[in-house]
Design a protein around this motif. Structure first.
Motif, PDB file in Angstrom:
ATOM      1  N   ILE A  25      42.345  33.550  37.420  1.00  0.00           N
ATOM      2  CA  ILE A  25      42.352  33.769  38.716  1.00  0.00           C
ATOM      3  C   ILE A  25      41.089  34.988  39.090  1.00  0.00           C
ATOM      4  N   ARG A  26      41.501  35.744  38.097  1.00  0.00           N
ATOM      5  CA  ARG A  26      40.286  37.123  38.242  1.00  0.00           C
ATOM      6  C   ARG A  26      38.992  36.709  37.791  1.00  0.00           C
ATOM      7  N   GLU A  27      38.949  35.684  36.879  1.00  0.00           N
ATOM      8  CA  GLU A  27      37.482  35.413  36.414  1.00  0.00           C
ATOM      9  C   GLU A  27      36.776  34.564  37.734  1.00  0.00           C
ATOM     10  N   LYS A  28      37.506  34.009  38.636  1.00  0.00           N
ATOM     11  CA  LYS A  28      37.108  33.414  39.577  1.00  0.00           C
ATOM     12  C   LYS A  28      36.712  34.043  41.015  1.00  0.00           C
ATOM     13  N   ILE A  29      37.515  35.027  41.043  1.00  0.00           N
ATOM     14  CA  ILE A  29      37.533  35.885  42.345  1.00  0.00           C
ATOM     15  C   ILE A  29      36.864  37.439  42.160  1.00  0.00           C
ATOM     16  N   GLU A  30      36.460  37.865  40.941  1.00  0.00           N
ATOM     17  CA  GLU A  30      36.219  39.178  40.543  1.00  0.00           C
ATOM     18  C   GLU A  30      34.829  39.144  40.354  1.00  0.00           C
ATOM     19  N   ILE A  31      34.002  39.897  40.749  1.00  0.00           N
ATOM     20  CA  ILE A  31      32.712  40.419  40.019  1.00  0.00           C
ATOM     21  C   ILE A  31      32.677  40.548  38.798  1.00  0.00           C
ATOM     22  N   ASN A  32      33.660  41.646  38.404  1.00  0.00           N
ATOM     23  CA  ASN A  32      33.974  42.124  36.868  1.00  0.00           C
ATOM     24  C   ASN A  32      35.137  41.882  36.721  1.00  0.00           C
ATOM     25  N   PRO A  33      35.658  40.844  35.972  1.00  0.00           N
ATOM     26  CA  PRO A  33      37.125  40.886  35.686  1.00  0.00           C
ATOM     27  C   PRO A  33      37.731  41.854  35.063  1.00  0.00           C
ATOM     28  N   ARG A  34      36.910  42.569  34.225  1.00  0.00           N
ATOM     29  CA  ARG A  34      37.492  43.702  33.459  1.00  0.00           C
ATOM     30  C   ARG A  34      37.722  44.907  34.402  1.00  0.00           C
ATOM     31  N   ASP A  35      37.062  44.986  35.412  1.00  0.00           N
ATOM     32  CA  ASP A  35      37.119  46.001  36.431  1.00  0.00           C
ATOM     33  C   ASP A  35      37.699  45.556  37.722  1.00  0.00           C
ATOM     34  N   PRO A  36      38.649  44.692  37.876  1.00  0.00           N
ATOM     35  CA  PRO A  36      39.018  44.023  38.964  1.00  0.00           C
ATOM     36  C   PRO A  36      38.961  44.979  40.602  1.00  0.00           C
ATOM     37  N   ARG A  37      38.671  44.453  41.650  1.00  0.00           N
ATOM     38  CA  ARG A  37      38.646  44.952  42.737  1.00  0.00           C
ATOM     39  C   ARG A  37      39.894  44.547  43.512  1.00  0.00           C
ATOM     40  N   TYR A  38      40.173  43.301  43.381  1.00  0.00           N
ATOM     41  CA  TYR A  38      41.387  42.850  44.109  1.00  0.00           C
ATOM     42  C   TYR A  38      42.790  42.660  43.220  1.00  0.00           C
ATOM     43  N   LEU A  39      42.772  41.648  42.310  1.00  0.00           N
ATOM     44  CA  LEU A  39      43.793  41.609  41.292  1.00  0.00           C
ATOM     45  C   LEU A  39      44.067  42.433  40.316  1.00  0.00           C
ATOM     46  N   LYS A  40      45.052  43.411  40.460  1.00  0.00           N
ATOM     47  CA  LYS A  40      45.168  44.566  39.900  1.00  0.00           C
ATOM     48  C   LYS A  40      46.678  44.394  38.831  1.00  0.00           C
ATOM     49  N   VAL A  41      46.536  44.919  37.784  1.00  0.00           N
ATOM     50  CA  VAL A  41      47.805  45.109  36.801  1.00  0.00           C
ATOM     51  C   VAL A  41      48.555  46.375  37.078  1.00  0.00           C
ATOM     52  N   VAL A  42      49.634  46.441  37.478  1.00  0.00           N
ATOM     53  CA  VAL A  42      50.651  47.946  37.296  1.00  0.00           C
ATOM     54  C   VAL A  42      51.328  47.581  36.111  1.00  0.00           C
ATOM     55  N   TRP A  43      50.810  48.444  35.151  1.00  0.00           N
ATOM     56  CA  TRP A  43      51.131  48.505  33.747  1.00  0.00           C
ATOM     57  C   TRP A  43      52.874  48.766  33.880  1.00  0.00           C
ATOM     58  N   GLY A  44      53.605  47.826  32.954  1.00  0.00           N
ATOM     59  CA  GLY A  44      54.853  47.956  32.775  1.00  0.00           C
ATOM     60  C   GLY A  44      55.750  47.117  34.158  1.00  0.00           C
ATOM     61  N   LEU A  45      54.964  46.946  35.027  1.00  0.00           N
ATOM     62  CA  LEU A  45      55.592  46.294  36.277  1.00  0.00           C
ATOM     63  C   LEU A  45      55.257  44.961  36.530  1.00  0.00           C
ATOM     64  N   GLY A  46      54.116  44.704  36.791  1.00  0.00           N
ATOM     65  CA  GLY A  46      53.304  43.591  36.899  1.00  0.00           C
ATOM     66  C   GLY A  46      51.973  43.532  37.759  1.00  0.00           C
ATOM     67  N   TYR A  47      51.932  42.758  38.778  1.00  0.00           N
ATOM     68  CA  TYR A  47      50.536  42.419  39.228  1.00  0.00           C
ATOM     69  C   TYR A  47      50.727  42.674  40.761  1.00  0.00           C
ATOM     70  N   LYS A  48      49.605  42.855  41.247  1.00  0.00           N
ATOM     71  CA  LYS A  48      49.441  42.981  42.549  1.00  0.00           C
ATOM     72  C   LYS A  48      48.045  42.709  43.447  1.00  0.00           C
ATOM     73  N   ILE A  49      47.851  42.407  44.587  1.00  0.00           N
ATOM     74  CA  ILE A  49      46.686  42.368  45.102  1.00  0.00           C
ATOM     75  C   ILE A  49      46.582  43.663  46.226  1.00  0.00           C
ATOM     76  N   GLU A  50      45.397  44.418  45.791  1.00  0.00           N
ATOM     77  CA  GLU A  50      45.083  45.816  46.093  1.00  0.00           C
ATOM     78  C   GLU A  50      45.029  45.324  47.687  1.00  0.00           C
ATOM     79  N   LYS A  51      45.423  46.401  48.585  1.00  0.00           N
ATOM     80  CA  LYS A  51      45.107  46.316  50.045  1.00  0.00           C
ATOM     81  C   LYS A  51      43.780  47.017  50.370  1.00  0.00           C
ATOM     82  N   LEU A  52      42.912  45.957  50.886  1.00  0.00           N
ATOM     83  CA  LEU A  52      41.484  46.524  51.213  1.00  0.00           C
ATOM     84  C   LEU A  52      41.140  46.222  52.606  1.00  0.00           C
ATOM     85  N   SER A  53      40.248  47.046  53.116  1.00  0.00           N
ATOM     86  CA  SER A  53      39.823  46.435  54.593  1.00  0.00           C
ATOM     87  C   SER A  53      38.190  46.284  54.093  1.00  0.00           C
ATOM     88  N   ARG A  54      37.737  45.675  54.831  1.00  0.00           N
ATOM     89  CA  ARG A  54      35.994  45.114  54.690  1.00  0.00           C
ATOM     90  C   ARG A  54      35.454  46.246  54.162  1.00  0.00           C
TER      91      ARG A  54
END
Length: 237
Positions: free
Chosen positions: A208-237
């Protein structure tokens, strides 16, 4: 066989297993084409419009990995990969190539039938455009999901996802800001107990990251929360 029966391509080099699995699937009303090597699998896939592929990883002539990659180049049809060894590396290989699910040999044919039904249900739901609940659009920055027509765009550009990838992303976007553990994601998307789900979920998240992120290694949307899991960052335009 009914004319509207779902079509399944069964690729398995061991004839006894192929015949047994085909019998179980046909008993459920599916239209099954069984082949025993990778070359025949590619040829049959090009001739028919299949709804799902059951694909052995170890095949003569053309290996299962190449067959999977060839199918994924042109189709998002669900693929259930069969692996002989049951080692985690084999599972990761299959998922990396685009498989949606996997079973390790030996397996219970009834479990395979259940997984086929589950994958077809997700794929059908993804392909059906709802005409009733209009306005099911979710936005997070430049990421948008229109759940009426199952379309994902990033900055206006259409993104092609597999059914599993779409469902994971939709879950996270609909709950932007909420952290989901790997087990929670697996249980909600696969509808079964999460046992050894870490690598399965991680591979799909990476895709998913490879498809939606400009830089999958520095994702804008799909974030990892270490030790807990994953989330989509809340963003406005």
């Amino acid at each position: 066989m009914a004319s509207d029966a779902k079509k399944i391509l069964l690729v398995e080099d061991e004839k006894a297993i192929r015949d047994a699995v085909a019998a179980y699937l046909e008993r459920e009303g599916y239209w099954v084409v069984g082949v025993g090597d990778g070359q025949s699998a590619i040829e049959e896939f090009e001739k028919h419009q299949f709804d799902l592929v059951v694909l052995d990883l170890m095949l003569p002539k053309i290996p299962g990995e190449r067959v999977c990659r060839t199918i994924r180049d042109t189709s998002d049809v669900p693929i259930i990969m069969l692996t002989a060894k049951g080692e985690i590396e084999d599972r990761i290989i299959g998922l990396e190539l685009g498989a949606d699910d996997y079973l390790t040999k030996p397996f219970n044919p009834l479990e395979l039938v259940a997984r086929v039904k589950s994958q077809l249900r997700r794929y059908t739901q993804l392909g059906n455009v709802s005409q009733q609940n209009q306005g099911q659009i979710y936005r997070c920055g430049g990421l948008q999901i229109n759940d009426d027509n199952k379309e994902v765009t990033v900055d206006g550009e259409s993104i092609k996802l597999t059914p599993i990838e779409y469902n994971i992303l939709l879950l996270l976007v609909k709950n932007a800001g909420k952290v989901f553990s790997i087990d929670e994601i697996y249980q909600q998307i696969w509808n079964e107990e999460a046992i050894g789900a870490d690598n399965t979920v991680a591979v799909h998240i990476r895709h998913i990251r490879e498809k939606i992120e400009i830089n999958p290694r520095d994702p804008r949307y799909l974030k990892v929360v270490w030790g807990l899991g994953y989330k989509i960052e809340k963003l406005s335009r």
